[in-house]
Design an enzyme around this catalytic site. Structure first.
Site, PDB file in Angstrom:
ATOM      1  N   ASP A  84     -29.202   1.161 -18.744  1.00 22.25           N
ATOM      2  CA  ASP A  84     -30.164   0.901 -17.662  1.00 22.25           C
ATOM      3  C   ASP A  84     -30.609  -0.564 -17.662  1.00 22.25           C
ATOM      4  OD1 ASP A  84     -31.754   1.519 -15.491  1.00 22.25           O
ATOM      5  OD2 ASP A  84     -33.415   2.281 -16.699  1.00 22.25           O
ATOM      6  N   ASN A 115     -29.582  -2.919 -15.081  1.00 25.98           N
ATOM      7  CA  ASN A 115     -28.656  -3.836 -14.409  1.00 25.98           C
ATOM      8  C   ASN A 115     -29.311  -4.552 -13.220  1.00 25.98           C
ATOM      9  OD1 ASN A 115     -26.914  -2.619 -16.159  1.00 25.98           O
ATOM     10  ND2 ASN A 115     -25.721  -1.539 -14.602  1.00 25.98           N
ATOM     11  N   SER A 121     -25.833   8.942 -12.068  1.00 25.95           N
ATOM     12  CA  SER A 121     -26.529  10.228 -12.127  1.00 25.95           C
ATOM     13  C   SER A 121     -26.467  10.942 -10.780  1.00 25.95           C
ATOM     14  CB  SER A 121     -27.991  10.022 -12.537  1.00 25.95           C
ATOM     15  OG  SER A 121     -28.752   9.540 -11.444  1.00 25.95           O
ATOM     16  N   ASN A 165     -28.599   9.173  -8.444  1.00 22.67           N
ATOM     17  CA  ASN A 165     -28.271   7.810  -7.995  1.00 22.67           C
ATOM     18  C   ASN A 165     -27.708   7.770  -6.567  1.00 22.67           C
ATOM     19  OD1 ASN A 165     -27.331   6.722 -11.330  1.00 22.67           O
ATOM     20  ND2 ASN A 165     -29.253   6.330 -10.253  1.00 22.67           N
TER      21      ASN A 165
HETATM   22  C1  IPE Z   1     -30.474   6.528 -15.345  1.00 19.48           C
HETATM   23  O1  IPE Z   1     -30.988   5.326 -14.873  1.00 19.48           O
HETATM   24  C2  IPE Z   1     -29.076   6.739 -14.823  1.00 19.48           C
HETATM   25  C3  IPE Z   1     -28.047   5.835 -15.317  1.00 19.48           C
HETATM   26  C4  IPE Z   1     -28.200   4.899 -16.206  1.00 19.48           C
HETATM   27  C5  IPE Z   1     -26.728   6.024 -14.774  1.00 19.48           C
HETATM   28  P1  IPE Z   1     -31.865   5.255 -13.538  1.00 19.48           P
HETATM   29  O2  IPE Z   1     -32.171   3.827 -13.342  1.00 19.48           O
HETATM   30  O3  IPE Z   1     -31.178   5.962 -12.445  1.00 19.48           O
HETATM   31  O4  IPE Z   1     -33.170   6.076 -13.942  1.00 19.48           O
HETATM   32  P2  IPE Z   1     -34.651   6.014 -13.347  1.00 19.48           P
HETATM   33  O5  IPE Z   1     -34.527   6.149 -11.867  1.00 19.48           O
HETATM   34  O6  IPE Z   1     -35.226   4.696 -13.732  1.00 19.48           O
HETATM   35  O7  IPE Z   1     -35.366   7.136 -14.009  1.00 19.48           O
HETATM   36  C1  IPE Z   2     -28.410   1.155 -14.472  1.00 16.64           C
HETATM   37  O1  IPE Z   2     -29.042   0.034 -13.944  1.00 16.64           O
HETATM   38  C2  IPE Z   2     -27.139   1.496 -13.741  1.00 16.64           C
HETATM   39  C3  IPE Z   2     -27.220   2.691 -12.904  1.00 16.64           C
HETATM   40  C4  IPE Z   2     -28.244   3.474 -12.806  1.00 16.64           C
HETATM   41  C5  IPE Z   2     -26.054   3.006 -12.123  1.00 16.64           C
HETATM   42  P1  IPE Z   2     -30.040   0.121 -12.714  1.00 16.64           P
HETATM   43  O2  IPE Z   2     -29.257  -0.111 -11.478  1.00 16.64           O
HETATM   44  O3  IPE Z   2     -30.800   1.379 -12.747  1.00 16.64           O
HETATM   45  O4  IPE Z   2     -30.978  -1.129 -12.995  1.00 16.64           O
HETATM   46  P2  IPE Z   2     -32.549  -1.187 -12.808  1.00 16.64           P
HETATM   47  O5  IPE Z   2     -33.140  -0.044 -13.564  1.00 16.64           O
HETATM   48  O6  IPE Z   2     -32.814  -1.087 -11.348  1.00 16.64           O
HETATM   49  O7  IPE Z   2     -32.930  -2.504 -13.387  1.00 16.64           O
HETATM   50 MG    MG Z   3     -32.529   1.907 -13.630  1.00 18.53          MG
END
Ligand code: IPE
Ligand code: IPE
Ligand code: MG
Length: 241
Positions: free
Chosen positions: A19, A21, A64, A67
């Site tokens: 998480d 990115n 997820s 997502n």
């Molecule tokens: C969890 O991260 C899913 C993945 C890393 C693929 P999210 O960024 O989707 O989770 P929340 O929304 O912060 O709980």
């Molecule tokens: C995790 O990074 C990757 C996925 C959930 C696919 P995020 O895209 O959730 O990054 P943040 O949490 O918004 O920084």
């Molecule tokens: Mg995230």
């Protein structure tokens, strides 16, 4: 051998919520998807670290079931990107004896092209006896339990299973990866202290390790740090010593 880590007490299975990115990209004034792209180096450095540790199982949360709520452009990017990762890395991983698997809902919105690539990758690496790298893709812990409940209900309806015979072992066998040991250690990056629907059944007794490092900055040394921390903990599973 990794400094400060007891090779006899390396966790059998480490699972990671990759998480942060989007925040990594935002800090640099870049579009969110550049953060996902930067996560590729993090993933493969972590895989190197896992191989150096001799881990049997590494599972990473890549996409997820929730997502899909993101903007279409980002979702599309993630589908293509994850497919690209397979194309770029599977031959190397295969040559190194890594078995690659996917856990998550195959039906539904995942593009057919991506599903095909996943199936090819699983078939290619199926016989490998090294580490199992599982990519949780279109994965949700609740969806997994729902799918297990449906398959058990179908068995009952067909007269092949008595409801009284459903126990924890039987539920486990209905999950996506029944042969996968429960994760001993679950790592989540980016400073969020939540599970976000990852491995709900399997992580019942996992040790949790939260780090502020954003996923694109994560490297094998962060994995080693988490394993060192894990080795200092006492797991009790509800019992007393
Ligand atoms: C969890 O991260 C899913 C993945 C890393 C693929 P999210 O960024 O989707 O989770 P929340 O929304 O912060 O709980
Ligand atoms: C995790 O990074 C990757 C996925 C959930 C696919 P995020 O895209 O959730 O990054 P943040 O949490 O918004 O920084
Ligand atoms: Mg995230």
């Amino acid at each position: 051998m990794v400094k400060g880590i007891d090779p006899k007490r390396v966790p059998a299975h480490v699972a990671i919520v990759m998480d942060g990115n989007g925040r990594w990209a935002r800090q640099r004034g870049l579009p969110r998807v550049d953060g996902h792209a930067a996560g590729e180096d993090a993933l493969f450095d972590t895989v190197e670290g896992a191989l150096a540790l001799g881990l049997g199982w590494l599972t990473v949360f890549a996409f997820s079931t929730e997502n899909w709520r993101r903007p279409l452009d980002e979702v599309r990017f993630l589908m293509d990107f994850n497919e690209g990762i397979l194309v770029r890395h599977r031959d190397d991983l295969h040559a190194r004896g890594v078995r690659m698997r996917f856990m998550g809902r195959r039906a539904g919105r995942v593009p057919r092209r991506v599903l095909r690539r996943m199936e090819e990758t699983e078939a290619l690496t199926r016989r490998n006896r090294g580490m199992t790298l599982t990519i949780a893709f279109n994965y949700g812990g609740r969806a997994e339990i729902v799918d297990a409940a449906r398959s058990l209900a179908a068995e009952v309806a067909a007269g092949r299973l008595e409801p009284d015979r459903i126990d924890e072992a039987r539920v486990r066998r209905a999950l996506y990866a029944p042969d996968m040991p429960d994760p001993d250690l679950v790592i989540r990056t980016s400073g969020e202290s939540r599970i976000s629907n990852f491995l709900l059944w399997e992580a019942a007794y996992s040790e949790l390790f939260f780090t502020d490092v954003l996923w694109p900055d994560f490297r094998r040394d962060h994995l080693f740090e988490a394993v060192r921390d894990f080795q200092r903990r006492e797991r009790r599973f509800g019992a007393i010593r």
